[in-house]
Design a protein around this motif. Sequence first.
Motif, PDB file in Angstrom:
ATOM      1  N   PHE A 142       1.069  -1.272   0.037  1.00 24.66           N
ATOM      2  CA  PHE A 142       0.666  -0.027   0.103  1.00 24.66           C
ATOM      3  C   PHE A 142       0.915   1.433   0.399  1.00 24.66           C
ATOM      4  O   PHE A 142       1.774   1.231   0.585  1.00 24.66           O
ATOM      5  N   THR A 143       1.029   1.819  -0.617  1.00 20.40           N
ATOM      6  CA  THR A 143       1.571   2.725  -1.331  1.00 20.40           C
ATOM      7  C   THR A 143       1.059   4.785  -2.069  1.00 20.40           C
ATOM      8  O   THR A 143       0.090   3.598  -3.006  1.00 20.40           O
ATOM      9  N   ASN A 144       0.666   5.785  -1.930  1.00 12.99           N
ATOM     10  CA  ASN A 144       0.720   6.606  -3.235  1.00 12.99           C
ATOM     11  C   ASN A 144       1.468   6.613  -3.866  1.00 12.99           C
ATOM     12  O   ASN A 144       1.101   7.603  -4.828  1.00 12.99           O
ATOM     13  N   ASP A 145       2.782   6.440  -3.884  1.00 17.75           N
ATOM     14  CA  ASP A 145       3.845   7.116  -4.808  1.00 17.75           C
ATOM     15  C   ASP A 145       4.417   5.339  -4.782  1.00 17.75           C
ATOM     16  O   ASP A 145       5.761   5.532  -3.886  1.00 17.75           O
ATOM     17  N   LYS A 158      -3.138   2.014  -3.958  1.00 15.00           N
ATOM     18  CA  LYS A 158      -3.459   2.955  -2.609  1.00 15.00           C
ATOM     19  C   LYS A 158      -4.321   2.429  -1.855  1.00 15.00           C
ATOM     20  O   LYS A 158      -4.583   1.218  -1.515  1.00 15.00           O
ATOM     21  N   ARG A 159      -3.705   2.435  -0.353  1.00 13.45           N
ATOM     22  CA  ARG A 159      -4.397   2.002   0.499  1.00 13.45           C
ATOM     23  C   ARG A 159      -6.276   2.579   1.079  1.00 13.45           C
ATOM     24  O   ARG A 159      -6.836   2.146   1.482  1.00 13.45           O
ATOM     25  N   ASP A 161      -9.421   3.913  -0.306  1.00 14.16           N
ATOM     26  CA  ASP A 161     -11.019   3.652  -0.787  1.00 14.16           C
ATOM     27  C   ASP A 161     -12.053   4.735  -0.726  1.00 14.16           C
ATOM     28  O   ASP A 161     -11.575   4.654   0.729  1.00 14.16           O
ATOM     29  N   LEU A 189      -7.010   3.521  -7.003  1.00 15.92           N
ATOM     30  CA  LEU A 189      -6.755   2.999  -6.846  1.00 15.92           C
ATOM     31  C   LEU A 189      -5.262   2.035  -7.254  1.00 15.92           C
ATOM     32  O   LEU A 189      -3.678   2.272  -6.490  1.00 15.92           O
ATOM     33  N   PRO A 191      -1.436   3.801  -7.826  1.00 22.22           N
ATOM     34  CA  PRO A 191      -0.590   4.443  -7.987  1.00 22.22           C
ATOM     35  C   PRO A 191       0.632   5.587  -8.479  1.00 22.22           C
ATOM     36  O   PRO A 191       0.063   4.685  -9.840  1.00 22.22           O
TER      37      PRO A 191
END
Length: 215
Positions: A142-145, A158-159, A161, A189, A191
């Motif tokens: 889980f990560t945004n980048d 992405k974590r 939702d 979702l 990233p």
Amino acid sequence: MKRKFLALSAILALMAGAAQAQNKTTFGVRAGVNFQNLTGEDASGDKYNNKLKTGFNVGVNAEIPLADEFFLQPGVLFSTKGAKLEGSGDVKANIGYIEVPVNFLYKADLGQGKLLMGVGPYVGIGVTGKFKGDDGEADIKFTNDAKAADYVGKVPMKRIDAGGNLLFGYEFASKFSVQLNAQLGMLNLAPKFEGEKPEGKTKNTGFGVSVGYRF
């Protein structure tokens, strides 16, 4: 003095109304089956052709009266989502979320029970995730980048939702209920990759059937 008296009366009336609403608040439990999918398109713009995956949901909620036959229904659920992936044999994506739905609920008398209709937003927080297939498995990171190293033996996602809920059901006089619900995820979702926006899109969608009981 008259204004102060009126203001005090209004405050006391609001407090009495809030206390009365609190006294009428009920709590319930809910559990059911999910039929979920991951929809969207890849970096080339081709739409996914994934298939539904069966999961489950279980949790609690409250019903706070707003007006006659209208309620606010916040809740907390653990829900499993994912999909059977296209062109990948038996590979399945399994994602576990802690979800917080907040539905605006309409309950109308129908027979000896009540008709249930609701709509509202939800927010989900990914807590577990894995891709499993005949050739092995890979954990979801889980990560945004994401960085290049994040793709080694893992699948970045992405974590958080979020999206919308729809529900339709019936509550029996015994306080047991059955419910059909649908969800439409609105957040991508996928990233970023090293600061760049993702070219593909991946969203949670699905529906489910659940049973519940109010105390």
